[in-house]
Design a protein around this motif. Structure first.
Motif, mmCIF file in Angstrom:
data_model
loop_
_atom_site.group_PDB
_atom_site.id
_atom_site.type_symbol
_atom_site.label_atom_id
_atom_site.label_comp_id
_atom_site.label_asym_id
_atom_site.label_seq_id
_atom_site.Cartn_x
_atom_site.Cartn_y
_atom_site.Cartn_z
ATOM 1 N N GLN A 87 -9.239 3.352 0.083
ATOM 2 C CA GLN A 87 -9.658 3.874 -1.211
ATOM 3 C C GLN A 87 -10.954 4.662 -1.142
ATOM 4 O OE1 GLN A 87 -9.818 0.345 -3.652
ATOM 5 N NE2 GLN A 87 -7.617 0.382 -4.093
ATOM 6 N N THR A 95 -7.370 -2.129 2.075
ATOM 7 C CA THR A 95 -7.374 -1.615 0.708
ATOM 8 C C THR A 95 -8.697 -0.922 0.399
ATOM 9 O OG1 THR A 95 -5.900 -3.412 0.028
ATOM 10 C CG2 THR A 95 -7.075 -2.235 -1.709
ATOM 11 N N LEU A 112 0.806 -1.224 0.000
ATOM 12 C CA LEU A 112 0.000 0.000 0.000
ATOM 13 C C LEU A 112 0.841 1.277 0.000
ATOM 14 C CD1 LEU A 112 -2.714 -1.174 2.566
ATOM 15 C CD2 LEU A 112 -2.987 -0.910 0.087
#
Length: 485
Positions: free
Chosen positions: A484, A480, A99
């Motif tokens: 986002q 994740t 990431l």
């Protein structure tokens, strides 16, 4: 994080200080990684604007994986020295690499080298609390955002055991600063009396042993035999030899008796809590001794009666962990814990964590349940420890009030927040005080069958339970997704 092992709740060396109670770990792990330490000018009292005193708090940095726009990962320290090995190993760094995260680890006030006061006298320990620790995190984050230009990045906090609770609480209390929290093996529900710890120990011995329910039953028979031997002074020399005590056993009070019994029982408690984990990278020894190993020994009738097999189990653990002898003297324990200097035996975390349990959390792993294999250390035993070390003001009523205030402030099991992940190993006795089912779509529980304390935090290895890599994948998927959004 209870007794000498309190000196050792020093689980992941301040990262997963998995207090086998109030204890953390039997011996502090060696610091095995060489990472430059840095120092942050921290406030002493965040809740008194008139107090301008400051001190230097230790932290570590790993900027290997940082990418433009990537998040900031903050590993929260706990009840022991922050081990810089965590800046080179651990699942959180795997997530960071994928990431593009900038990684930090902040040592908890009063632990390791982070000394806010000249000593640990009782009047100074009033600055040691989870609330002050959370405020440390907030001030640290605020200043680093300004100084390092990180304010445009989302911060993700990680922690295991007590630091796991801090991670969840930081997200709850400072939602404008912490965007996501991963709270591994976090006992968020404070309790004075925690007999469920040993109930899970019994269930875990039964579930993983090849001889199933026979193991905890045989363990109980052995421990009852130990108690019978302890009743007669002529057996003290034999007990000293059998359990390789550092000094000749002396029992002059009920506290002497109970301390010895708890000290011996903790060997089994530690094996269960950290069963089949992967702490070798941070210098912990003895990981090859598992529930299966000790229960196989308990099943060997060729070794003699259950008591003889239990002695063999303890000696096996001593040899695996490279311990030459067991310190089981209550007077020495109290003397060590009352030493308030930073050079004292208990300064690595024992005195500090015991204070936090007496003043905030309880977590006393008593034998006040019939559904467990041990006897001899009831709730009153732990309360007396608090009194003997910190004074008569630490009564059962005062501890009960403190624990109630902790749950009123944080909410106990009634978490009201978002974007928090609660991984828990079901072999780990601490999961009984954690979040074990989803509270909402973004306050998520991840249960790991057959896994132990903080299992998801360690580097991967083939021998780990199948549920652990599945949990890591779930954590990464959620990280994740949320980062986002």
């Amino acid at each position: 994080m209870a007794t000498m092992q309190l000196l050792l709740i020093i689980c992941l060396a301040a990262i997963c200080n998995g207090f086998t109670s109030v204890k953390l770990h039997r011996r502090p792990p060696d610091t095995v990684a060489s990472v430059a330490e840095r120092w942050f000018l921290q406030k002493l009292d965040h809740f008194n604007g008139a107090d301008t005193r400051v001190w230097h708090q230790r932290y570590f940095v790993n900027d290997t994986f940082v990418q433009p726009g990537g998040p900031v990962f903050l590993m929260i320290g706990g009840e022991g020295e922050a081990n810089p090995a965590w800046m080179q190993y651990g699942s959180w760094l795997t997530y960071a690499q994928k990431l593009g995260a900038f990684c930090l680890m902040l040592e908890h006030r009063f632990y390791g080298k982070s000394h806010p006061t000249l000593d640990m006298k009782l009047e100074n320990l009033r600055f040691l609390s989870s609330r002050q620790a959370l405020a440390d995190l907030a001030h640290f984050q605020t200043v680093l955002n300004q100084d390092l230009g990180l304010s445009g990045r989302k911060w993700v906090v990680f922690g295991g055991s007590y630091p796991g609770s801090l991670a969840a609480w930081y997200r709850m209390k400072y939602p404008h600063l912490a965007y996501v929290a991963v709270a591994s093996s976090a006992p968020v529900n404070a309790v004075v009396n925690f007999p469920e710890y040993l109930e899970v120990v019994q269930a875990s011995l039964a579930s993983l042993a090849r001889n199933r329910s026979t193991c905890p039953k045989t363990m109980k028979v052995a421990f009852d035999s130990l108690i019978q031997l302890l009743a007669y002074k002529e057996n003290y020399e034999k007990l000293t030899e059998h359990f390789r005590l550092c000094a000749m056993l002396e029992i002059n009070s009920i506290m002497d008796n109970n301390f010895f019994l708890e000290t011996i029982a903790e060997f089994i408690m530690d094996i269960v809590q950290y069963n089949n984990d992967n702490r070798e990278f941070e210098g912990v020894k003895g990981g090859n001794v598992t529930i299966e190993v000790i229960c196989d020994i308990m099943a060997k009738e060729s070794l003699g009666a259950p008591y003889d097999r239990f002695v063999a189990v303890v000696q096996t653990i001593l040899e695996a962990t490279k311990q030459t002898c067991i310190s089981a003297e209550y007077k020495k324990f109290i003397m060590d814990m009352k030493d308030y200097s930073w050079e004292g035996t208990a300064s690595q975390g024992g005195r500090q964590w015991l204070y936090q349990t007496c003043a905030e959390f309880g977590f006393f792993q008593s034998t006040d349940s019939l559904s467990q294999p041990f006897s001899g250390f009831p709730l009153s035993y732990y309360v007396q420890q608090c009194k003997d070390i910190f004074g008569p003001g630490f009564s059962l009523s005062s501890i009960t009030d403190a624990v109630q205030q902790t749950n009123e402030y944080y909410g106990g099991l009634h978490i009201q927040s978002s974007r928090i992940i609660f991984p828990n190993g079901l072999i780990d006795p601490w999961h009984a005080l954690g979040i074990n089912s989803n509270i909402s779509y973004d306050v998520v529980a991840i249960q790991m069958q057959d896994a132990a304390h903080c299992a998801d935090m360690y580097p991967e290895r083939p021998e780990e339970p199948l549920a652990v890599p599945v949990a890591r994948r779930s954590i990464f998927t959620l990280l994740t997704k949320w980062l986002q959004s």
